[in-house]
Design an enzyme around this catalytic site. Structure first.
Site, PDB file in Angstrom:
ATOM      1  N   HIS A 136       2.910  -3.659  -0.595  1.00  0.00           N
ATOM      2  CA  HIS A 136       3.146  -2.342  -0.912  1.00  0.00           C
ATOM      3  C   HIS A 136       2.430  -2.367  -2.120  1.00  0.00           C
ATOM      4  O   HIS A 136       2.887  -2.001  -3.387  1.00  0.00           O
ATOM      5  CB  HIS A 136       4.733  -2.129  -1.413  1.00  0.00           C
ATOM      6  CG  HIS A 136       5.129  -0.704  -1.383  1.00  0.00           C
ATOM      7  ND1 HIS A 136       6.052   0.053  -0.515  1.00  0.00           N
ATOM      8  CD2 HIS A 136       4.607   0.489  -2.351  1.00  0.00           C
ATOM      9  CE1 HIS A 136       6.219   1.071  -0.956  1.00  0.00           C
ATOM     10  NE2 HIS A 136       5.286   1.734  -1.721  1.00  0.00           N
ATOM     11  N   GLU A 181       2.062   2.086   4.269  1.00  0.00           N
ATOM     12  CA  GLU A 181       0.996   3.256   4.062  1.00  0.00           C
ATOM     13  C   GLU A 181      -0.480   2.774   3.466  1.00  0.00           C
ATOM     14  O   GLU A 181      -0.907   2.951   2.808  1.00  0.00           O
ATOM     15  CB  GLU A 181       1.545   4.221   2.702  1.00  0.00           C
ATOM     16  CG  GLU A 181       2.863   4.805   2.933  1.00  0.00           C
ATOM     17  CD  GLU A 181       3.428   5.757   1.947  1.00  0.00           C
ATOM     18  OE1 GLU A 181       2.456   6.331   1.041  1.00  0.00           O
ATOM     19  OE2 GLU A 181       4.314   6.303   2.103  1.00  0.00           O
ATOM     20  N   ASN A 309       6.854   6.937   7.068  1.00  0.00           N
ATOM     21  CA  ASN A 309       7.329   7.564   5.769  1.00  0.00           C
ATOM     22  C   ASN A 309       6.877   9.111   5.925  1.00  0.00           C
ATOM     23  O   ASN A 309       5.925   9.391   6.250  1.00  0.00           O
ATOM     24  CB  ASN A 309       6.345   6.952   4.680  1.00  0.00           C
ATOM     25  CG  ASN A 309       6.848   5.563   4.293  1.00  0.00           C
ATOM     26  OD1 ASN A 309       7.903   4.972   4.799  1.00  0.00           O
ATOM     27  ND2 ASN A 309       6.299   5.096   3.316  1.00  0.00           N
TER      28      ASN A 309
HETATM   29  C1  FCB Z   1       4.975   6.862  -0.850  1.00  0.00           C
HETATM   30  C2  FCB Z   1       5.010   5.353  -1.553  1.00  0.00           C
HETATM   31  C3  FCB Z   1       6.195   5.253  -2.463  1.00  0.00           C
HETATM   32  C4  FCB Z   1       6.358   6.312  -3.522  1.00  0.00           C
HETATM   33  C5  FCB Z   1       6.730   7.405  -2.548  1.00  0.00           C
HETATM   34  C6  FCB Z   1       6.739   8.702  -3.588  1.00  0.00           C
HETATM   35  O1  FCB Z   1       3.650   7.374  -0.869  1.00  0.00           O
HETATM   36  O2  FCB Z   1       5.040   4.651  -0.515  1.00  0.00           O
HETATM   37  O3  FCB Z   1       5.971   3.764  -3.265  1.00  0.00           O
HETATM   38  O4  FCB Z   1       5.516   6.428  -4.159  1.00  0.00           O
HETATM   39  O5  FCB Z   1       5.420   7.782  -2.016  1.00  0.00           O
END
Ligand code: FCB
Length: 477
Positions: A136, A181, A309
């Site tokens: 992450h 992501e 996400n």
């Molecule tokens: C995503 C990220 C997470 C957080 C959310 C709001 O892009 O994965 O760490 O910052 O947004």
């Protein structure tokens, strides 16, 4: 089950009705290492790109860093107890690479691994399923100094790191996701420079995206060999991309942004190829010479699940001279080759991030993945909203965040009704935390954190979510 090729009636998301989720639906909450752990120099941890970036003046709001964050490193048992009180069935956390393999090469750091062993044992002891994300965003700084994700070798380093974590935790963690992501790592980290390491080179961003996926594929192969029973996946952040009008030029703008935001990752990961139109759009940026024979087979190594996400929708329009809105993450080179596409706001309610609230977009996104890419189990690995909270008499009544969760869970349910094999949902986030370039100024948590005292207060949304989990669904309103 209805036909997944038929779009749902997204305007009619069972508002107010009682909804029950399928048995065994995995209810969770998510965090990430750099956003909550703190203890940046303890236990043998060395700097990541986020330490360097946040300590560089001007990079984060008010110069905030993750040095202390939520001090979760020291408060972990209490935090797990809180998760148990909320009834979480699963907790998605990330492992800090520079904590368990300082410098990003060579031997593991036993003290770092021990933190995650204790975390996982604590979770299992409370009947909470650990969901481990390997990356992450906290690349060890020495690997960045050696070229970072635009350098091919970083993919091999990532696979070594995955192996080392699998050796240590593979006996007790069933769910693994490699990357969180990759779009953000590649295009915000190396394109717009809004995220660490803060570089701004379009070709590097594209190379980074490829090497992230290559590292993912190599890591999946290493994990599969080490732990055949583990359930392996990746988390991508997806957006529906909608043209602002029926004009063909707007439709083309939407096609381009969809290619960069979504298909850049979905196609290689799940189909083993980059989209042709994306390659054409990027012709002035790169010839894709960094893609070697066999890479795409590795990138598309079979998975057991896909994590999505979801936060919002992009509405875009064709370029107009002199009219380019530029919130931080849309700065030039964040969309290589399509920098001049306009991102349009529709005047619908937004969160404190300025992101439009669009629950039907979650249905669209999940249906699209099911229809166009895979019948693998899907999980919403993040969904949530930032709002300004007020602590009044020791309580935080976050009605707006609660409504956001409610609307998106109704959307998740509609997606299941429409045939999507959605198996779980993770709220972002368990608690307020370091929101990257925004520091501590944006609060996404279901649990409020007082950064002076580190006191935790479950907000109304947390109490509400506990009830959703208890009844495996939403009550009638
Ligand atoms: C995503 C990220 C997470 C957080 C959310 C709001 O892009 O994965 O760490 O910052 O947004």
């Amino acid at each position: 089950m209805s036909d997944p090729s038929r779009p749902p009636a997204v305007g009619l998301l069972d508002q107010g009705a009682e909804l029950t989720f399928p048995p065994g639906f995995l209810w969770g909450a998510a965090t990430a290492a750099y956003q909550i752990e703190g203890a940046a120099t303890e236990g043998g941890r060395t700097p990541s790109i986020w330490d360097t970036f946040s300590h560089t003046p001007g990079r984060t709001v008010a110069g905030h860093t993750g040095d202390v964050a939520c001090d979760h490193y020291h408060r972990m048992p209490d935090d797990v107890r809180l998760m148990a009180e909320l009834g979480l069935a699963s907790y998605r956390f990330s492992v800090s690479w520079p904590r368990v393999q300082p410098g990003g090469r060579g031997a593991a750091n036993p003290e770092g691994l021990d933190f995650y062993r204790r975390l996982v044992d604590e979770l299992l002891g409370h009947g909470i399923e650990p969901w481990l994300t390997l990356y992450h965003w906290d690349l060890p700084q020495p690997l960045e100094d050696a070229g970072g994700w635009p350098a091919r070798d970083t993919a091999a380093r990532f696979a070594d790191y995955a192996q080392l974590v699998a050796d240590a935790l593979g006996d007790r963690v069933r769910y693994w996701t490699t990357l969180n992501e990759p779009w953000c790592s590649a295009f915000l980290g190396y394109g717009s420079g809004a995220h660490a390491p803060g570089r701004t080179d379009a070709a590097d961003a594209v190379r980074a995206g490829h090497h992230l996926m290559l590292g993912h594929g190599l890591a999946v192969q290493a994990l599969r060999a080490a732990r055949p029973a583990a359930r392996l996946g990746v988390t991508v952040n997806l957006y529906p991309v909608t043209p602002a009008s029926d004009a063909p030029a707007d439709a083309d703008a939407a096609r381009r942004i969809d290619a960069l935001a979504n298909r850049f990752f979905l196609d290689p990961l799940l189909r083993g190829a980059y989209p042709e139109d994306l390659r054409a759009d990027l012709a002035a940026v790169t010839d894709f010479g960094h893609v070697r024979d066999g890479d795409l087979e590795t990138v598309s190594t079979p998975l057991d699940l896909v994590g999505v996400n979801y936060y919002s929708r992009h509405v875009v329009a064709a370029p107009v001279d002199g009219e380019q809105p530029e919130p931080y993450w849309r700065a030039p080179t964040c969309w290589p080759g399509s920098e001049d596409v306009r991102f349009v706001t529709r005047g619908v309610p937004v969160t404190d991030m300025g992101w439009e609230i669009d629950a039907p977009g979650l249905v669209e996104t999940l249906l699209r993945v099911r229809r166009e890419y895979t019948d693998l189990p899907l999980y919403v690995t993040e969904n949530g909203s930032a709002f300004v909270d007020a602590v009044v008499d020791g309580r935080v009544d976050d009605a707006d965040r609660l409504a956001y969760f409610d609307a998106h869970l109704r959307a998740a349910h509609a997606a299941i009704d429409a045939g999507v094999p959605l198996r779980g949902y993770f709220a972002w986030s368990l608690m307020d935390n370091f929101e990257w370039a925004w520091g501590y100024t944006k609060r996404f948590g279901m649990v409020h954190v007082d950064y002076d005292t580190q006191a935790r207060i479950p907000k109304s949304s947390a109490r509400w979510y506990a009830e959703v989990i208890r009844r495996n669904g939403l009550a009638a309103q």
